[in-house]
Design an enzyme around this catalytic site. Structure first.
Site, PDB file in Angstrom:
ATOM      1  N   GLU A  39       1.620  -8.564   9.729  1.00 47.39           N
ATOM      2  CA  GLU A  39       1.954  -7.428  10.594  1.00 47.39           C
ATOM      3  C   GLU A  39       1.476  -7.736  12.015  1.00 47.39           C
ATOM      4  O   GLU A  39       0.561  -8.541  12.220  1.00 47.39           O
ATOM      5  CB  GLU A  39       1.292  -6.154  10.071  1.00 47.39           C
ATOM      6  CG  GLU A  39      -0.233  -6.130  10.177  1.00 47.39           C
ATOM      7  CD  GLU A  39      -0.758  -4.817  10.752  1.00 47.39           C
ATOM      8  OE1 GLU A  39      -0.168  -4.334  11.735  1.00 47.39           O
ATOM      9  OE2 GLU A  39      -1.760  -4.305  10.241  1.00 47.39           O
ATOM     10  N   HIS A  53       0.845  -1.206   0.000  1.00 47.18           N
ATOM     11  CA  HIS A  53       0.000   0.000   0.000  1.00 47.18           C
ATOM     12  C   HIS A  53       0.878   1.253   0.000  1.00 47.18           C
ATOM     13  O   HIS A  53       2.103   1.150   0.029  1.00 47.18           O
ATOM     14  CB  HIS A  53      -0.975  -0.014   1.182  1.00 47.18           C
ATOM     15  CG  HIS A  53      -0.335   0.038   2.537  1.00 47.18           C
ATOM     16  ND1 HIS A  53       0.349  -1.022   3.077  1.00 47.18           N
ATOM     17  CD2 HIS A  53      -0.251   1.030   3.467  1.00 47.18           C
ATOM     18  CE1 HIS A  53       0.811  -0.698   4.281  1.00 47.18           C
ATOM     19  NE2 HIS A  53       0.467   0.548   4.536  1.00 47.18           N
ATOM     20  N   HIS A 108      -7.584  -1.321   5.748  1.00 44.77           N
ATOM     21  CA  HIS A 108      -6.473  -0.452   6.154  1.00 44.77           C
ATOM     22  C   HIS A 108      -6.515   0.924   5.493  1.00 44.77           C
ATOM     23  O   HIS A 108      -6.840   1.910   6.130  1.00 44.77           O
ATOM     24  CB  HIS A 108      -5.128  -1.128   5.914  1.00 44.77           C
ATOM     25  CG  HIS A 108      -3.963  -0.356   6.464  1.00 44.77           C
ATOM     26  ND1 HIS A 108      -3.822  -0.089   7.810  1.00 44.77           N
ATOM     27  CD2 HIS A 108      -2.902   0.231   5.848  1.00 44.77           C
ATOM     28  CE1 HIS A 108      -2.727   0.622   7.997  1.00 44.77           C
ATOM     29  NE2 HIS A 108      -2.153   0.833   6.832  1.00 44.77           N
ATOM     30  N   ASP A 161      -0.158  -4.132   5.780  1.00 47.20           N
ATOM     31  CA  ASP A 161      -1.009  -3.700   6.900  1.00 47.20           C
ATOM     32  C   ASP A 161      -2.458  -4.007   6.540  1.00 47.20           C
ATOM     33  O   ASP A 161      -2.868  -3.799   5.398  1.00 47.20           O
ATOM     34  CB  ASP A 161      -0.853  -2.185   7.147  1.00 47.20           C
ATOM     35  CG  ASP A 161       0.538  -1.828   7.666  1.00 47.20           C
ATOM     36  OD1 ASP A 161       1.271  -2.756   8.058  1.00 47.20           O
ATOM     37  OD2 ASP A 161       0.883  -0.637   7.671  1.00 47.20           O
TER      38      ASP A 161
END
Length: 599
Positions: free
Chosen positions: A203, A68, A157, A178
């Site tokens: 994570e 991301h 996220h 994430d």
């Protein structure tokens, strides 16, 4: 046994600078390429000399995957590709590709133009880096080469965040980046198939936290903001441009509407405006409610929230400001903090995790005097509140995700060592799988079993199904392991399990018959009694009485070897293809006649 090797160059027992090298099936993959917000020297980027000290990285990496657009996952990308040297493919989703260069350019401006650093990537390098990006869509399987394939799943996220499933042959790895297992006001929850990877790299930012009710947190947040502005104070909410900013903007917009409040709300000009534009553009990545109401009203067209002008800093009276960046380590958020910190009427609300070394981390740990890089000391008199609106999975969410994808091994990254140790014990205890949490630079080899896929002929399946009632190892339970008897034919890279007769034909080979013969001693018994018994017991098979007095059950021969008053010795002979039938028949003769039958 095959092996998967993992080395974190960043995010090993640490939050920030995510960069994990994974090697399996002869492929080398870099997962994320981030910067560390707690450092301003060479430590801010991963140490790429670990991969090679001579030449570029291209010949050492098959691909790079960016989960991301947050800078701790993509901030070192132009440095890695343009300054160190990498010309291979970089995979990311459409929203990530759109937003990543904006954040990278903003980061470059702060570092080069405001802090005056020289050894840093340029605007042109960001553009050149983005030309190497290959875009992937949700649930799309992409062939990187003949052997390596990747598939992306929804991570929640932030807009465009992906969970990546990588596969080489029968080996597979899932990397979460994430993710968030709880849907919020603008994004859905993370989701993945029950893909049972050899390794899950997850994570663990909130490894020991189980969050309270989201509704209670929101109510508490609104109450604190309302009380501060009612007293004439200013509220600073440091956020990253995308994610929590939109979440909290939607929350405050709704509250201001309901309460008919007049105090102004602002967000950082430029970045967040562009961010909201991309949320509108990639509306399909948001949650169901926003997609449904999009035609009537776009939730990102805020009526009460306006762009912030730096001239407003000294304005008297109450206001609420969403300012970037989120950890008070630079930019407008730090500028406002310096200005407003000495006034006890004001408030700063930290809505998420702060990396050690940042101003945000210091004030959350109770420091009331903050020394900045310029040696300026700030007296912190304003109220400091921490409210987790973090879009990371908590401990419960991580356990839920593991339950969902059923990995054979788990690795924790992007977290703190003590918290990881606690979560590791919980994972091992509940799921009975190996769990590790390596430090940066530490290599972890993970042993995996290699499964080889083979096509099975329909005739062979039918034949084995026909024997299912005769052998306890073959069962109607679809999950039970069954032994299949046949010939394994390998051609090029494909394998087929077929009947041996078919294999002989295809290979132009001469067939040699192997028969197994065993003798069973029975009480005196006639072949007629044996014939009737076998006819009744093996009704699904052809039972024959031959002219020489022997019996045939399909290809299994039963013949008298020796007769006396004391008993009969019977030979049972079968070809290896009918091992199950022969063994079953032999066992039946032993148990039935030697114990219960009389002549």
């Amino acid at each position: 046994m095959s092996e998967i090797k993992v080395v974190p160059l960043g995010a090993g027992q640490d939050v920030g600078r995510s960069c994990i090298l994974v090697s399996f099936g002869g492929k080398n993959i870099m997962l994320d390429c981030g910067m560390h917000m707690g450092y301003n020297d060479e430590r801010r980027f991963p140490d790429f000399s670990y991969i090679t000290r001579i030449g570029t990285l291209t010949e050492h990496l098959d691909c790079v995957i960016i989960s991301h657009f947050h800078l701790d996952h993509c901030g070192a990308l132009p440095y890695m590709s343009e300054m160190v040297g990498y010309d291979g493919p970089i995979y990311m989703t459409h929203p990530t590709k759109a937003i990543c260069p904006i954040l990278l350019e903003d980061y470059r401006k702060i570092t080069v133009e405001k802090k005056g650093e020289t050894n840093f990537f340029t605007s042109q390098m960001i553009k050149d880096c983005m030309k190497k990006v290959v875009v992937v869509n949700l649930h799309q399987t992409v062939q990187v080469d003949d052997e390596l394939e990747i598939k992306v799943y929804y991570a929640g996220h932030v807009l465009g965040a992906g969970i990546y499933h990588m596969k080489v042959g029968s080996q597979s790895v899932v990397y979460t980046g994430d993710y968030n297992m709880t849907p919020d006001r603008h994004l859905g929850a993370a989701w993945i198939d029950k893909c049972r990877p050899d390794l899950l790299i997850t994570e663990s930012t909130y490894a020991t936290t189980i969050r309270d009710s989201k509704r209670c947190r929101e109510r508490d947040f609104l109450k604190k903001v309302h009380e501060c502005v009612e007293k004439g104070g200013k509220v600073l909410i440091p956020v990253f441009a995308l994610g929590r900013a939109q979440e909290l903007c939607i929350l405050l917009e709704t509250f201001w509407d309901r309460m008919n409040l007049k105090a102004p709300i602002y967000f950082s000009t430029g970045l967040t405006e562009k961010a909201n534009h991309y949320y509108k553009l990639f509306i399909t990545w948001t949650n169901q409610k926003i997609r449904k109401t999009f035609v009537q009203r776009n939730m990102f067209d805020f009526r009460h929230i306006k762009p912030f002008d730096r001239a407003y800093i000294d304005n008297p009276g109450p206001m609420v400001v969403f300012a970037t960046p989120g950890m008070l380590h630079g930019g407008l958020s730090l500028q406002l903090f310096k200005k407003w910190a000495p006034n006890d009427k004001n408030m700063v609300i930290m809505p998420g995790y702060c990396v050690a070394g940042t101003v945000g981390h210091k004030i959350l740990n109770g420091q009331r005097k903050i020394e900045l890089e310029s040696r300026q000391v700030i007296d912190v008199k304003l109220a400091v509140e921490y409210m987790s609106f973090s879009a990371h999975a908590d401990a419960k969410g991580i356990m839920q995700f593991i339950r969902q994808c059923e990995p054979r091994n788990v690795m924790l990254v992007h977290g703190e060592a003590k918290k990881m140790e606690f979560l590791k014990q919980k994972i091992t205890q509940e799921f009975g799988v190996q769990c590790s949490y390596p430090a940066n630079g530490e290599t972890v080899p993970i042993r995996t079993k290699s499964n080889m896929a083979a096509d099975i002929s329909v005739n062979l399946l039918k034949r084995n199904a026909g024997l299912a009632g005769l052998n306890s190892s073959l069962s109607n339970d679809p999950k039970k392991v069954c032994t299949m008897h046949g010939a394994l034919l390998m051609r090029d890279s494909s394998m087929r399990l077929i009947e041996s007769s078919q294999a002989m034909k295809e290979c132009n080979a001469v067939e040699h018959m192997i028969r197994f013969t065993s003798t069973v001693s029975l009480p005196p018994v006639s072949m007629d009694v044996l014939y009737k018994t076998l006819k009744q017991r093996f009704s699904g098979h052809t039972v024959q009485h031959t002219s020489d007095g022997s019996l045939l059950v399909d290809s299994v021969l039963i013949k008298t070897a020796n007769e006396s008053d004391e008993g009969t010795d019977v030979l049972v002979s079968w070809p290896y293809q009918d091992e199950d039938l022969g063994s079953s028949l032999f066992s039946m003769l032993q148990s039935r006649f030697t114990k219960t039958e009389t002549p």
